[in-house]
Design an enzyme around this catalytic site. Structure first.
Site, PDB file in Angstrom:
ATOM      1  N   ASN A  66       1.038  -0.989  -0.095  1.00 19.25           N
ATOM      2  CA  ASN A  66      -0.045  -0.009   0.064  1.00 19.25           C
ATOM      3  C   ASN A  66       0.867   1.194  -0.087  1.00 19.25           C
ATOM      4  OD1 ASN A  66      -1.894   1.877   0.698  1.00 19.25           O
ATOM      5  ND2 ASN A  66      -2.354   1.499   2.632  1.00 19.25           N
ATOM      6  N   TRP A  67       0.947   1.962  -0.986  1.00 20.61           N
ATOM      7  CA  TRP A  67       2.101   3.122  -1.353  1.00 20.61           C
ATOM      8  C   TRP A  67       1.423   4.187  -0.569  1.00 20.61           C
ATOM      9  CZ3 TRP A  67       3.962   3.015  -7.131  1.00 20.61           C
ATOM     10  CH2 TRP A  67       4.801   1.971  -7.252  1.00 20.61           C
ATOM     11  N   LYS A  68       0.210   4.311  -0.401  1.00 25.67           N
ATOM     12  CA  LYS A  68      -0.405   5.378   0.323  1.00 25.67           C
ATOM     13  C   LYS A  68      -0.366   6.674  -0.565  1.00 25.67           C
ATOM     14  CE  LYS A  68      -0.176   3.287   4.570  1.00 25.67           C
ATOM     15  NZ  LYS A  68      -0.261   3.335   6.073  1.00 25.67           N
ATOM     16  N   HIS A 111      -9.592   1.716   4.559  1.00 34.12           N
ATOM     17  CA  HIS A 111      -8.297   1.855   5.436  1.00 34.12           C
ATOM     18  C   HIS A 111      -8.461   2.665   6.625  1.00 34.12           C
ATOM     19  CE1 HIS A 111      -4.241   2.806   6.420  1.00 34.12           C
ATOM     20  NE2 HIS A 111      -3.853   1.550   5.941  1.00 34.12           N
ATOM     21  N   GLU A 138      -6.939   5.182   7.633  1.00 31.91           N
ATOM     22  CA  GLU A 138      -6.724   6.376   7.270  1.00 31.91           C
ATOM     23  C   GLU A 138      -7.831   7.166   6.618  1.00 31.91           C
ATOM     24  OE1 GLU A 138      -2.891   5.557   5.433  1.00 31.91           O
ATOM     25  OE2 GLU A 138      -2.133   5.303   7.397  1.00 31.91           O
ATOM     26  N   GLU A 163      -5.829  -4.575  10.746  1.00 32.00           N
ATOM     27  CA  GLU A 163      -4.742  -3.691  10.854  1.00 32.00           C
ATOM     28  C   GLU A 163      -5.158  -2.932  12.008  1.00 32.00           C
ATOM     29  OE1 GLU A 163      -2.684  -2.906   7.037  1.00 32.00           O
ATOM     30  OE2 GLU A 163      -4.179  -1.212   7.156  1.00 32.00           O
ATOM     31  N   GLY A 175       2.151   2.067  10.766  1.00 32.60           N
ATOM     32  CA  GLY A 175       3.228   2.963  10.609  1.00 32.60           C
ATOM     33  C   GLY A 175       3.977   3.385  12.034  1.00 32.60           C
ATOM     34  N   SER A 177       3.007  -2.179  10.443  1.00 35.27           N
ATOM     35  CA  SER A 177       4.493  -2.239  10.774  1.00 35.27           C
ATOM     36  C   SER A 177       4.984  -3.385  10.453  1.00 35.27           C
ATOM     37  CB  SER A 177       4.601  -1.897  12.279  1.00 35.27           C
ATOM     38  OG  SER A 177       4.314  -0.502  12.409  1.00 35.27           O
ATOM     39  N   GLY A 208       2.522  -1.185   4.242  1.00 33.43           N
ATOM     40  CA  GLY A 208       2.729   0.230   4.076  1.00 33.43           C
ATOM     41  C   GLY A 208       4.078   0.588   3.638  1.00 33.43           C
ATOM     42  N   GLY A 209       4.727   1.235   4.740  1.00 33.20           N
ATOM     43  CA  GLY A 209       5.901   1.726   4.775  1.00 33.20           C
ATOM     44  C   GLY A 209       7.111   0.819   4.140  1.00 33.20           C
TER      45      GLY A 209
HETATM   46  P1  PGA Z   1       2.465   0.505   7.823  1.00 38.90           P
HETATM   47  O1  PGA Z   1       1.138   0.415   7.198  1.00 38.90           O
HETATM   48  O2  PGA Z   1       3.043  -1.164   7.122  1.00 38.90           O
HETATM   49  O3  PGA Z   1       3.518   1.277   7.088  1.00 38.90           O
HETATM   50  O4  PGA Z   1       2.216   0.007   9.207  1.00 38.90           O
HETATM   51  C1  PGA Z   1       0.168  -0.610   6.823  1.00 38.90           C
HETATM   52  C2  PGA Z   1      -1.273  -0.076   6.208  1.00 38.90           C
HETATM   53  O5  PGA Z   1      -1.652   1.106   6.472  1.00 38.90           O
HETATM   54  O6  PGA Z   1      -1.739  -0.540   5.394  1.00 38.90           O
END
Ligand code: PGA
Length: 260
Positions: free
Chosen positions: A15-17, A101, A103, A173, A179, A219, A240-241
């Site tokens: 997930n590049w966000k 998600h 966010e 999640e 993150g 994470s 994500g990251g």
């Molecule tokens: P993260 O994000 O791996 O940076 O914790 C995961 C996500 O939000 O899907």
């Protein structure tokens, strides 16, 4: 198979966000593609920003990497300035879309009702929906994880037919782990994923051909992914990251592949 945990191919979804311009995406994908074997058992998905979709589809043609989006709107078309429909995604060859998600829930005030409409819109266009659920830090402290997960999963599935469940993946999640570098205790993540599978079975009260797929996200990186993926109820991970670093992401893919 009813009641059993079915071992399936692992799903690694990046997930590049809101990261990577098309130019940056191109550099990343030109490096990633040669690092990913052509015939893999794992399902590799990259959920990229809308503006990177066309380029990402082009760069990954003929590879094992599927392209996903990170959101879509629930209406089919019309006066919804700034929104993108599921049909628009489908027409670009997108196969997956992340919905709900945390966010989106937090910063864009998406509630369970909106997310349910989006899931229906995505399924109508034959997209596979990766639906995110998970508790806040406070809810965790108050031991409300199961309650929160139950209400998010059942609301997302409102009015969805059993035959469409094969196109839904749930990603557990925990919001406090996204993150932050703090992963959930993997045994707890295993139990929550088992619980999600059970909720879906109970809701549909019928012999589903297999359990719904469940991912863990929060994470995850190349150091901990093996431990996470070795849990029997965790079918993959939403990343994500660590999906922004091409070496690390390809290492994660190779680790997932080696687990099979
Ligand atoms: P993260 O994000 O791996 O940076 O914790 C995961 C996500 O939000 O899907």
């Amino acid at each position: 198979m009813h009641g059993e945990v079915v071992s399936r191919k692992k799903i690694i979804a990046g997930n590049w966000k809101m990261n990577f311009t098309s130019q940056e995406a191109e550099v990343f994908l030109k490096k990633l593609v040669p690092l990913v074997k052509a015939n893999m058992n794992s399902e590799i998905i990259l959920c990229v920003p809308f503006v990177d979709i066309e380029l990402a589809k082009r760069e990954t043609t003929g590879t094992n990497i599927k392209i996903g989006a990170q959101n879509c709107y629930f209406e089919k078309s019309g006066a919804f300035t700034g929104e993108i429909s599921a049909e628009m995604l489908r027409s670009l060859g997108v196969e997956y879309v992340i919905l709900g998600h945390s966010e989106r829930r937090t910063y864009f005030l998406e509630n369970d009702k909106i997310i349910n409409k989006k899931v229906k819109a995505a399924l109508d266009e034959n997209l596979k929906a990766i639906v995110c659920v998970g508790e806040t830090a406070q809810q965790k402290e108050w031991l409300e994880t199961n309650e929160v997960v139950f209400s998010q999963v059942s609301a997302a599935l409102q009015g969805i037919k059993a035959e469409d469940l094969k196109n839904i993946i749930f990603a557990y999640e925990p919001m406090w782990s996204i993150g932050t570098g703090k992963t959930a205790n993997f045994e707890i993540a295993r139990r929550v994923c088992a619980y999600i599978k059970k909720i879906v079975k109970n809701l549909y009260e019928e012999q589903l051909p297999s359990d719904i797929a469940t991912l863990y996200g929060g994470s995850v990186n190349a150091k901990n992914v093996k431990q996470i993926l070795s849990k029997d109820t965790i079918d993959g991970s939403l990343i994500g990251g660590a999906s922004l670093d091409v070496e690390e992401f390809s290492e994660i893919i190779n680790i997932a592949e080696a687990i099979l």
